[in-house]
Design an enzyme around this catalytic site. Sequence first.
Site, PDB file in Angstrom:
ATOM      1  N   SER A  18      -0.320 -18.446  19.688  1.00  0.00           N
ATOM      2  CA  SER A  18       0.925 -17.926  20.201  1.00  0.00           C
ATOM      3  C   SER A  18       2.011 -17.961  19.081  1.00  0.00           C
ATOM      4  O   SER A  18       2.384 -19.253  18.621  1.00  0.00           O
ATOM      5  CB  SER A  18       1.352 -18.507  21.232  1.00  0.00           C
ATOM      6  N   HIS A  43      -0.899 -13.737  20.347  1.00  0.00           N
ATOM      7  CA  HIS A  43      -0.176 -13.622  21.498  1.00  0.00           C
ATOM      8  C   HIS A  43       1.473 -13.818  21.381  1.00  0.00           C
ATOM      9  O   HIS A  43       1.847 -14.740  20.474  1.00  0.00           O
ATOM     10  CB  HIS A  43      -0.445 -15.055  22.148  1.00  0.00           C
ATOM     11  N   ASP A  45       5.080 -14.095  22.877  1.00  0.00           N
ATOM     12  CA  ASP A  45       5.559 -14.499  24.237  1.00  0.00           C
ATOM     13  C   ASP A  45       7.232 -13.659  24.375  1.00  0.00           C
ATOM     14  O   ASP A  45       7.919 -13.972  23.471  1.00  0.00           O
ATOM     15  CB  ASP A  45       5.842 -15.859  24.034  1.00  0.00           C
ATOM     16  N   MET A  47      10.347 -13.421  26.270  1.00  0.00           N
ATOM     17  CA  MET A  47      11.195 -14.057  27.407  1.00  0.00           C
ATOM     18  C   MET A  47      12.473 -13.454  27.710  1.00  0.00           C
ATOM     19  O   MET A  47      13.246 -13.364  26.532  1.00  0.00           O
ATOM     20  CB  MET A  47      11.474 -15.713  27.092  1.00  0.00           C
ATOM     21  N   HIS A  76       2.839 -10.931  26.184  1.00  0.00           N
ATOM     22  CA  HIS A  76       3.057 -11.928  27.493  1.00  0.00           C
ATOM     23  C   HIS A  76       4.609 -11.583  28.051  1.00  0.00           C
ATOM     24  O   HIS A  76       5.151 -12.131  27.161  1.00  0.00           O
ATOM     25  CB  HIS A  76       2.947 -13.040  27.197  1.00  0.00           C
ATOM     26  N   MET A  78       7.297 -12.458  30.114  1.00  0.00           N
ATOM     27  CA  MET A  78       7.933 -13.440  31.052  1.00  0.00           C
ATOM     28  C   MET A  78       9.309 -12.896  31.417  1.00  0.00           C
ATOM     29  O   MET A  78      10.338 -13.262  30.714  1.00  0.00           O
ATOM     30  CB  MET A  78       8.185 -14.591  30.500  1.00  0.00           C
ATOM     31  N   MET A 147      -1.394 -19.821  33.775  1.00  0.00           N
ATOM     32  CA  MET A 147      -0.518 -20.634  33.079  1.00  0.00           C
ATOM     33  C   MET A 147      -0.801 -22.016  33.216  1.00  0.00           C
ATOM     34  O   MET A 147      -0.806 -22.416  34.370  1.00  0.00           O
ATOM     35  CB  MET A 147       0.941 -20.118  33.469  1.00  0.00           C
ATOM     36  N   ASP A 183      -2.866 -20.401  29.224  1.00  0.00           N
ATOM     37  CA  ASP A 183      -1.885 -20.643  28.073  1.00  0.00           C
ATOM     38  C   ASP A 183      -0.943 -21.615  28.391  1.00  0.00           C
ATOM     39  O   ASP A 183      -0.421 -21.813  29.617  1.00  0.00           O
ATOM     40  CB  ASP A 183      -1.110 -19.210  28.344  1.00  0.00           C
TER      41      ASP A 183
HETATM   42  C1  DX5 Z   1       4.857 -20.765  27.325  1.00  0.00           C
HETATM   43  C2  DX5 Z   1       4.337 -19.697  26.586  1.00  0.00           C
HETATM   44  C3  DX5 Z   1       2.864 -20.077  25.675  1.00  0.00           C
HETATM   45  C4  DX5 Z   1       3.362 -20.703  24.665  1.00  0.00           C
HETATM   46  C5  DX5 Z   1       2.322 -21.887  24.565  1.00  0.00           C
HETATM   47  O1  DX5 Z   1       5.950 -20.135  27.864  1.00  0.00           O
HETATM   48  O2  DX5 Z   1       4.012 -18.297  27.530  1.00  0.00           O
HETATM   49  O3  DX5 Z   1       2.391 -18.824  25.141  1.00  0.00           O
HETATM   50  O4  DX5 Z   1       3.747 -20.251  23.385  1.00  0.00           O
HETATM   51  O5  DX5 Z   1       2.843 -22.818  23.716  1.00  0.00           O
HETATM   52  P1  DX5 Z   1       1.860 -24.241  23.400  1.00  0.00           P
HETATM   53  O6  DX5 Z   1       0.479 -24.020  23.135  1.00  0.00           O
HETATM   54  O7  DX5 Z   1       2.769 -25.098  22.534  1.00  0.00           O
HETATM   55  O8  DX5 Z   1       1.889 -24.780  24.832  1.00  0.00           O
HETATM   56 ZN    ZN Z   2       2.372 -16.957  26.654  1.00  0.00          ZN
END
Ligand code: DX5
Ligand code: ZN
Length: 226
Positions: A18, A43, A45, A47, A76, A78, A147, A183
């Site tokens: 990620s 991956h 992320d 947000m 992903h 969010m 998650m 994840d």
């Molecule tokens: C969390 C993200 C994850 C995050 C994981 O909200 O969706 O993908 O990057 O990071 P680690 O492996 O550090 O928990």
């Molecule tokens: Zn993620």
Amino acid sequence: MTGRRLRYKSLMVKIAPSILSADFAALADDVARVEAGGADLLHVDVMDGRFVPNLTIGPVVVEALRKRTRLPLDVHLMMVEPERYVADFVRAGADMVTVHVEACPHLQRNLAQIRDLGARAGAALNPATPPDTLAYVLDDLDLVLVMSVNPGFGGQSLIPSAFDKLLRVRALLGDRPVELAVDGGVKVEHVRRLVEHGATVLVAGSAIFGQADPASVIAAMRSAAP
Ligand code: DX5
Ligand code: ZN
């Protein structure tokens, strides 16, 4: 039946670093290191500051990544109302797009939209969301993302209820060849048990990018998988 079961059994375990924990000022270098180190997916992320209390990146970064890596981009989302941005992310180069069940009152429509645009469709479950929310979209899924932390930040600790949830989601999926990703807080020490509980995609941010040698962590994760 046998063929479908064989297809599930043949899903190889994939390691998905990620980039949330990468150095954003040297993103291409960090991505090149994990690509050379044997990562299977990247991956990404996204947000929005509403679904989760943090802001990260948008389609322009996906577009820039697409030019610098051959790894499939696993995006992903969010975010609330992901349908407003899915086409932008696919156009930017996303290969897989995952939306959150909690953000999608019309989940089947969201998944169909992703597939219609030519990408693979995923649904993510927060730690408190039960697997049964997927019961009526099983044939619309290419990936389920369990998650193992409450989303929003990297570097949190894995919530142990994720193990049982993986088992339940895998049972719900039956013999469908759907990827099952986990994840949040994933470290080498968890890999064996996660795979034994049905995970086929291991997402890891801080465990990989937080180390001086990300490639060695990817190798350790791969050899820890049964
Ligand atoms: C969390 C993200 C994850 C995050 C994981 O909200 O969706 O993908 O990057 O990071 P680690 O492996 O550090 O928990
Ligand atoms: Zn993620």
